[in-house]
Design a protein around this motif. Structure first.
Motif, PDB file in Angstrom:
ATOM      1  N   GLU A  32      19.787   8.143 -46.635  1.00 39.99           N
ATOM      2  CA  GLU A  32      20.149   7.771 -45.553  1.00 39.99           C
ATOM      3  C   GLU A  32      19.576   7.529 -44.017  1.00 39.99           C
ATOM      4  N   ASN A  33      18.593   8.330 -43.566  1.00 44.10           N
ATOM      5  CA  ASN A  33      17.686   8.346 -42.808  1.00 44.10           C
ATOM      6  C   ASN A  33      17.550   6.585 -42.220  1.00 44.10           C
ATOM      7  N   ALA A  34      16.794   6.152 -43.157  1.00 43.80           N
ATOM      8  CA  ALA A  34      16.543   4.635 -43.560  1.00 43.80           C
ATOM      9  C   ALA A  34      17.781   3.434 -43.150  1.00 43.80           C
ATOM     10  N   ARG A  35      18.947   4.174 -43.942  1.00 41.84           N
ATOM     11  CA  ARG A  35      19.774   3.145 -43.481  1.00 41.84           C
ATOM     12  C   ARG A  35      20.324   3.214 -41.907  1.00 41.84           C
ATOM     13  N   GLU A  36      20.630   4.132 -41.122  1.00 42.30           N
ATOM     14  CA  GLU A  36      21.138   4.388 -40.217  1.00 42.30           C
ATOM     15  C   GLU A  36      19.857   3.527 -39.031  1.00 42.30           C
ATOM     16  N   ILE A  37      18.248   4.066 -39.833  1.00 39.43           N
ATOM     17  CA  ILE A  37      17.797   3.279 -38.720  1.00 39.43           C
ATOM     18  C   ILE A  37      18.060   1.707 -39.340  1.00 39.43           C
ATOM     19  N   ARG A  38      17.759   1.169 -40.727  1.00 32.72           N
ATOM     20  CA  ARG A  38      18.535  -0.380 -40.256  1.00 32.72           C
ATOM     21  C   ARG A  38      19.057  -1.011 -39.880  1.00 32.72           C
ATOM     22  N   LEU A  40      21.199   0.466 -36.540  1.00 29.59           N
ATOM     23  CA  LEU A  40      20.325   0.468 -35.315  1.00 29.59           C
ATOM     24  C   LEU A  40      19.526  -0.698 -35.249  1.00 29.59           C
ATOM     25  N   GLU A  41      18.625  -1.141 -35.969  1.00 32.72           N
ATOM     26  CA  GLU A  41      17.610  -2.358 -35.901  1.00 32.72           C
ATOM     27  C   GLU A  41      18.630  -3.429 -35.760  1.00 32.72           C
ATOM     28  N   LEU A  42      19.409  -3.825 -36.340  1.00 31.34           N
ATOM     29  CA  LEU A  42      19.899  -4.604 -36.722  1.00 31.34           C
ATOM     30  C   LEU A  42      21.070  -4.925 -35.541  1.00 31.34           C
ATOM     31  N   ASN A  43      21.843  -3.518 -34.993  1.00 31.00           N
ATOM     32  CA  ASN A  43      22.613  -3.665 -33.860  1.00 31.00           C
ATOM     33  C   ASN A  43      22.124  -3.901 -32.069  1.00 31.00           C
ATOM     34  N   TYR A  44      21.153  -3.531 -32.532  1.00 29.66           N
ATOM     35  CA  TYR A  44      19.882  -3.306 -31.203  1.00 29.66           C
ATOM     36  C   TYR A  44      18.953  -4.742 -31.272  1.00 29.66           C
ATOM     37  N   GLY A  45      19.509  -4.765 -32.515  1.00 25.66           N
ATOM     38  CA  GLY A  45      18.167  -6.216 -32.153  1.00 25.66           C
ATOM     39  C   GLY A  45      18.620  -7.475 -31.918  1.00 25.66           C
ATOM     40  N   SER A  46      20.941  -7.242 -31.807  1.00 27.47           N
ATOM     41  CA  SER A  46      21.463  -8.746 -32.068  1.00 27.47           C
ATOM     42  C   SER A  46      21.955  -8.913 -30.498  1.00 27.47           C
ATOM     43  N   ARG A  47      21.910  -7.644 -30.054  1.00 25.17           N
ATOM     44  CA  ARG A  47      22.034  -6.863 -28.029  1.00 25.17           C
ATOM     45  C   ARG A  47      20.595  -7.673 -27.585  1.00 25.17           C
ATOM     46  N   LEU A  48      20.154  -7.642 -27.993  1.00 27.44           N
ATOM     47  CA  LEU A  48      18.877  -7.722 -27.700  1.00 27.44           C
ATOM     48  C   LEU A  48      18.900  -9.356 -27.344  1.00 27.44           C
ATOM     49  N   MET A  49      19.026  -9.932 -28.425  1.00 26.47           N
ATOM     50  CA  MET A  49      19.195 -11.371 -28.583  1.00 26.47           C
ATOM     51  C   MET A  49      20.167 -12.469 -27.441  1.00 26.47           C
ATOM     52  N   LYS A  67      17.610   6.958 -28.798  1.00 26.43           N
ATOM     53  CA  LYS A  67      18.384   6.601 -30.242  1.00 26.43           C
ATOM     54  C   LYS A  67      17.352   6.366 -31.856  1.00 26.43           C
ATOM     55  N   ARG A  68      16.361   5.768 -31.357  1.00 24.60           N
ATOM     56  CA  ARG A  68      15.055   5.950 -32.191  1.00 24.60           C
ATOM     57  C   ARG A  68      14.584   7.314 -32.855  1.00 24.60           C
ATOM     58  N   MET A  69      13.942   7.934 -31.366  1.00 28.98           N
ATOM     59  CA  MET A  69      13.356   8.888 -31.425  1.00 28.98           C
ATOM     60  C   MET A  69      14.154   9.705 -32.154  1.00 28.98           C
ATOM     61  N   ALA A  70      15.686   9.722 -31.329  1.00 28.46           N
ATOM     62  CA  ALA A  70      16.780  11.125 -32.151  1.00 28.46           C
ATOM     63  C   ALA A  70      17.023  10.747 -33.910  1.00 28.46           C
ATOM     64  N   ILE A  71      16.419   9.760 -34.347  1.00 32.54           N
ATOM     65  CA  ILE A  71      16.721   9.937 -35.435  1.00 32.54           C
ATOM     66  C   ILE A  71      15.628  10.325 -36.488  1.00 32.54           C
ATOM     67  N   VAL A  72      14.043   9.808 -35.502  1.00 31.04           N
ATOM     68  CA  VAL A  72      12.871  10.117 -36.571  1.00 31.04           C
ATOM     69  C   VAL A  72      12.668  12.092 -35.934  1.00 31.04           C
ATOM     70  N   ALA A  73      13.667  12.835 -34.827  1.00 34.14           N
ATOM     71  CA  ALA A  73      12.593  13.744 -34.396  1.00 34.14           C
ATOM     72  C   ALA A  73      13.928  14.790 -35.593  1.00 34.14           C
ATOM     73  N   HIS A  74      15.005  13.891 -35.888  1.00 31.81           N
ATOM     74  CA  HIS A  74      15.792  14.683 -37.284  1.00 31.81           C
ATOM     75  C   HIS A  74      15.315  15.078 -38.683  1.00 31.81           C
ATOM     76  N   GLU A  75      15.377  13.660 -38.607  1.00 30.08           N
ATOM     77  CA  GLU A  75      13.694  13.571 -39.884  1.00 30.08           C
ATOM     78  C   GLU A  75      12.912  14.338 -40.702  1.00 30.08           C
ATOM     79  N   GLN A  76      12.436  15.231 -38.652  1.00 29.11           N
ATOM     80  CA  GLN A  76      11.034  16.005 -38.839  1.00 29.11           C
ATOM     81  C   GLN A  76      11.763  17.331 -39.284  1.00 29.11           C
TER      82      GLN A  76
END
Length: 120
Positions: A32-38, A40-49, A67-76
């Motif tokens: 689920e975290n990997a999906r959330e990261i994916r 997030l990457e897709l969303n912010y990648g398109s917004r950054l473009m 947001k990425r750090m919050a996901i990683v902190a949760h995983e830890q």
């Protein structure tokens, strides 16, 4: 065989079952975290473009990193909690260990794996 070895075998089987359930729950949470990261990457990648200025791009990067750090902190946190409960399972007397099972409990807007409260 004596009753003591049968009880030890039963305790070990229960421990292995709880360990397997805990690891399966951790695996599901990590997926689920990997999906959330994916997402997030897709969303912010398109917004950054589509950023119109360096300032807007920097703001998006800052938001993405938070947001990425919050996901990683949760995983830890999830991993640490699961590890502690595993150690607790190993040190509990067999009579109370048999009532433990895998479940989740909310932390903020997330679910953290933990043993279910004993049901007696």
């Amino acid at each position: 065989m004596d009753a003591g070895s049968d009880a030890r075998r039963a305790d070990m089987a229960g421990f292995k079952t709880r360990l397997y359930d805990r690891m399966r729950g951790m695996h599901r949470a990590w997926i689920e975290n990997a999906r959330e990261i994916r997402d997030l990457e897709l969303n912010y990648g398109s917004r950054l473009m589509t950023a119109k200025s360096p300032l807007q791009a920097a703001s998006l990067c800052n938001e993405w990193m938070a947001k990425r750090m919050a996901i990683v902190a949760h995983e830890q946190e999830m991993f640490a909690n699961s590890w502690l409960w595993l150690l607790a399972d190993m040190s509990e007397p067999s009579s109370s260990a048999s009532v433990q099972s895998f479940s989740t409990w909310p932390v903020g807007d997330r679910l953290i794996p933990s043993p279910a409260p004993p049901t007696e």
